[in-house]
Design an enzyme around this catalytic site. Structure first.
Site, PDB file in Angstrom:
ATOM      1  N   GLY A  69       0.841  -1.210   0.000  1.00 56.98           N
ATOM      2  CA  GLY A  69       0.000   0.000   0.000  1.00 56.98           C
ATOM      3  C   GLY A  69       0.867   1.248   0.000  1.00 56.98           C
ATOM      4  O   GLY A  69       1.896   1.290   0.661  1.00 56.98           O
ATOM      5  N   ALA A 111      15.291  10.998  -1.220  1.00 53.11           N
ATOM      6  CA  ALA A 111      16.518  10.876  -0.420  1.00 53.11           C
ATOM      7  C   ALA A 111      17.445   9.825  -1.028  1.00 53.11           C
ATOM      8  O   ALA A 111      18.666  10.033  -1.102  1.00 53.11           O
ATOM      9  CB  ALA A 111      16.155  10.507   1.015  1.00 53.11           C
ATOM     10  N   ARG A 157       0.816  -4.846  -5.576  1.00 56.32           N
ATOM     11  CA  ARG A 157       0.944  -6.106  -4.837  1.00 56.32           C
ATOM     12  C   ARG A 157       1.192  -7.158  -5.916  1.00 56.32           C
ATOM     13  O   ARG A 157       0.337  -7.396  -6.762  1.00 56.32           O
ATOM     14  CB  ARG A 157      -0.321  -6.364  -4.019  1.00 56.32           C
ATOM     15  CG  ARG A 157      -0.489  -5.297  -2.930  1.00 56.32           C
ATOM     16  CD  ARG A 157      -1.299  -5.783  -1.762  1.00 56.32           C
ATOM     17  NE  ARG A 157      -1.116  -4.919  -0.600  1.00 56.32           N
ATOM     18  CZ  ARG A 157      -1.884  -3.866  -0.306  1.00 56.32           C
ATOM     19  NH1 ARG A 157      -2.910  -3.572  -1.074  1.00 56.32           N
ATOM     20  NH2 ARG A 157      -1.641  -3.136   0.762  1.00 56.32           N
ATOM     21  N   ASP A 185       5.645  -5.100   5.888  1.00 58.52           N
ATOM     22  CA  ASP A 185       6.326  -6.361   6.216  1.00 58.52           C
ATOM     23  C   ASP A 185       6.234  -7.399   5.102  1.00 58.52           C
ATOM     24  O   ASP A 185       7.141  -8.230   4.934  1.00 58.52           O
ATOM     25  CB  ASP A 185       5.889  -6.923   7.567  1.00 58.52           C
ATOM     26  CG  ASP A 185       4.396  -7.129   7.668  1.00 58.52           C
ATOM     27  OD1 ASP A 185       3.672  -6.739   6.724  1.00 58.52           O
ATOM     28  OD2 ASP A 185       3.941  -7.675   8.693  1.00 58.52           O
ATOM     29  N   THR A 230       4.441   2.582   5.414  1.00 54.74           N
ATOM     30  CA  THR A 230       3.052   2.127   5.513  1.00 54.74           C
ATOM     31  C   THR A 230       2.342   2.978   6.555  1.00 54.74           C
ATOM     32  O   THR A 230       2.937   3.307   7.581  1.00 54.74           O
ATOM     33  CB  THR A 230       2.928   0.633   5.899  1.00 54.74           C
ATOM     34  OG1 THR A 230       1.580   0.379   6.337  1.00 54.74           O
ATOM     35  CG2 THR A 230       3.858   0.213   7.013  1.00 54.74           C
ATOM     36  N   ASP A 233       0.170   2.039   8.511  1.00 54.00           N
ATOM     37  CA  ASP A 233      -0.341   1.229   9.630  1.00 54.00           C
ATOM     38  C   ASP A 233       0.535   1.256  10.883  1.00 54.00           C
ATOM     39  O   ASP A 233       0.087   0.858  11.957  1.00 54.00           O
ATOM     40  CB  ASP A 233      -0.483  -0.240   9.191  1.00 54.00           C
ATOM     41  CG  ASP A 233      -1.431  -0.404   8.021  1.00 54.00           C
ATOM     42  OD1 ASP A 233      -2.296   0.474   7.835  1.00 54.00           O
ATOM     43  OD2 ASP A 233      -1.317  -1.409   7.288  1.00 54.00           O
ATOM     44  N   ASP A 239       2.740  -0.791  11.647  1.00 54.73           N
ATOM     45  CA  ASP A 239       2.682  -2.170  12.162  1.00 54.73           C
ATOM     46  C   ASP A 239       3.954  -2.973  11.889  1.00 54.73           C
ATOM     47  O   ASP A 239       3.918  -4.199  11.820  1.00 54.73           O
ATOM     48  CB  ASP A 239       1.463  -2.898  11.554  1.00 54.73           C
ATOM     49  CG  ASP A 239       1.561  -3.004  10.040  1.00 54.73           C
ATOM     50  OD1 ASP A 239       2.409  -2.322   9.423  1.00 54.73           O
ATOM     51  OD2 ASP A 239       0.789  -3.780   9.443  1.00 54.73           O
ATOM     52  N   ARG A 291      -5.055  -2.400   8.958  1.00 58.34           N
ATOM     53  CA  ARG A 291      -5.006  -3.838   8.667  1.00 58.34           C
ATOM     54  C   ARG A 291      -5.287  -4.637   9.940  1.00 58.34           C
ATOM     55  O   ARG A 291      -6.370  -4.479  10.492  1.00 58.34           O
ATOM     56  CB  ARG A 291      -3.664  -4.213   8.055  1.00 58.34           C
ATOM     57  CG  ARG A 291      -3.794  -5.454   7.170  1.00 58.34           C
ATOM     58  CD  ARG A 291      -2.487  -5.894   6.600  1.00 58.34           C
ATOM     59  NE  ARG A 291      -2.019  -4.995   5.555  1.00 58.34           N
ATOM     60  CZ  ARG A 291      -1.456  -5.399   4.433  1.00 58.34           C
ATOM     61  NH1 ARG A 291      -1.326  -6.680   4.192  1.00 58.34           N
ATOM     62  NH2 ARG A 291      -1.041  -4.559   3.550  1.00 58.34           N
TER      63      ARG A 291
END
Ligand code: ADP
Ligand code: F6P
Length: 324
Positions: A15, A26, A76, A107, A129, A131, A133, A175
């Site tokens: 995503g 960068a 994806r 991840d 991301t 998230d 996470d 998620r």
């Protein structure tokens, strides 16, 4: 610095997240600073497999720092989950003379990066991301911008909820994780925050706080529900039916993924992107650039993927205290 690295690739995968462009910029500019070629690979691992890449220079990333999304686009790529796909990626990297690769993603993308390293392409990953996470990193690029978008939306919803004395349920992304939900809940004064990490009882943890806050004189209830819990539309119907309080559900959706990155995201993306290039130049591979104890560091990909990130308990406790 190793003199062996002359050309590197950079791609964004999974995503998209605000700040990915700052990270790409960068990589390209720090690459130019060190005199190496940087190839921008389009559409995540798809572009690596098909050779969809273009040489970038300092000017290719002008006017990108403030833009959301990713100029390299993302995808994806199912084929990449199979060893054949990874093998193809390594072969194409060789054809284009890539001595190393930088992967910006979540991840899932890191697992792809690990596989590339195992098949011989030196790869460094960094977290992009919304998230937040990624287990080994306190922070992922995009989280702050997404939270500010959520904050703007909930502030608006609160205005109308107060006017009508309603209960508003807002579903936020994340998620399987509740980091966006818990931070947004504290920043926006939610009465209830539901996250997938914690089980909840509908009567005790949802209905009771709503009724209690009404009896304490509150003119609205804000309930933030992480997407990993879901079901806001049905929950709103139930609340209205049982309590008689008018209830409305809003699913914020992909609005959370867009927009100009905040200062925090631009700075951290720039730091992480720069470190990723310098790790490759030092001859390192199989590393995740991440934030630990507020510093940008690098960890082994396997070790990083094996770590477990909890929802900060102090934030969960604080949210509860603040909701009275
Ligand atoms: P994110 O990187 O945001 O977690 P995904 O889980 O969708 O997003 O992963 C992004 C891409 O990374 C996948 O489409 C696939 O190309 C690659 N990927 C995911 N899991 C693996 C895996 N186990 N092995 C190799 N590649 C993977
Ligand atoms: O990982 C970012 C994220 O926005 C998650 O919060 C969400 O579950 C998912 O991606 C949505 O994916 P898609 O854009 O494919 O619908």
């Amino acid at each position: 610095m190793s003199g062996k690295v002359k050309t590197i690739g950079v791609l964004t995968s999974g995503g998209d997240a605000p700040g990915m462009n700052a990270a790409i910029r960068a990589v390209v500019r720090v690459g130019a600073y060190h005199g190496i070629r940087v190839m921008g690979i389009r559409k995540g691992y798809n572009g690596l497999i098909t050779g969809d890449m273009v040489e970038m220079n300092a000017r290719s990333v002008s006017e990108t720092l403030q833009r959301g999304g990713t100029i390299l686009q993302t995808a994806r790529c199912l084929e990449f989950k199979e060893p054949e796909g990874v093998k193809k990626g390594v072969e194409i990297a060789r054809v284009f003379g890539l001595d190393g690769l930088i992967v910006i993603g979540g991840d899932g993308s890191f697992r792809g990066a690990k596989d590339l390293c195992a098949m011989g392409l030196p790869t460094i990953a960094m977290p992009g991301t919304i998230d937040n996470d990624i287990d080994c990193s306190e922070y992922t690029v995009g989280f702050d911008t997404a939270l500010n978008t959520v904050k703007d939306a909930i502030d608006k919803i609160r205005d109308t909820a107060t006017s009508h004395e309603r209960c508003s349920l807002i579903e936020v992304m994340g998620r399987n994780a509740g980091h966006i939900a818990i931070h947004a809940g504290i920043a926006c004064g939610a009465e209830v925050i539901l996250v997938p990490e914690h089980e909840f009882d509908f009567d005790e943890d949802v209905l009771r706080p709503i009724l209690e806050s009404k009896s304490r004189g509150k003119k609205h209830s804000i309930i933030i529900v992480a997407e990993g819990v879901g079901g806001v539309v049905e929950m709103a119907k139930q609340i209205e039916k049982i309590t008689g309080i008018e209830s409305r559900a809003t699913i914020l959706g992909h609005v959370q993924r867009g927009g100009s990155p905040t200062v925090r995201d631009r700075v951290i993306a720039s730091q992480m992107g720069a470190m990723a290039v310098e790790l490759l130049l030092e001859g390192k591979s199989n590393r995740i650039v991440c934030m630990q104890n507020s510093r940008i560091v690098d960890v082994d990909i396997e070790e990083g993927l094996a770590m477990k990130k909890e929802l900060p308990q102090e934030l969960v406790d604080l949210a509860k205290k603040l909701s009275v």
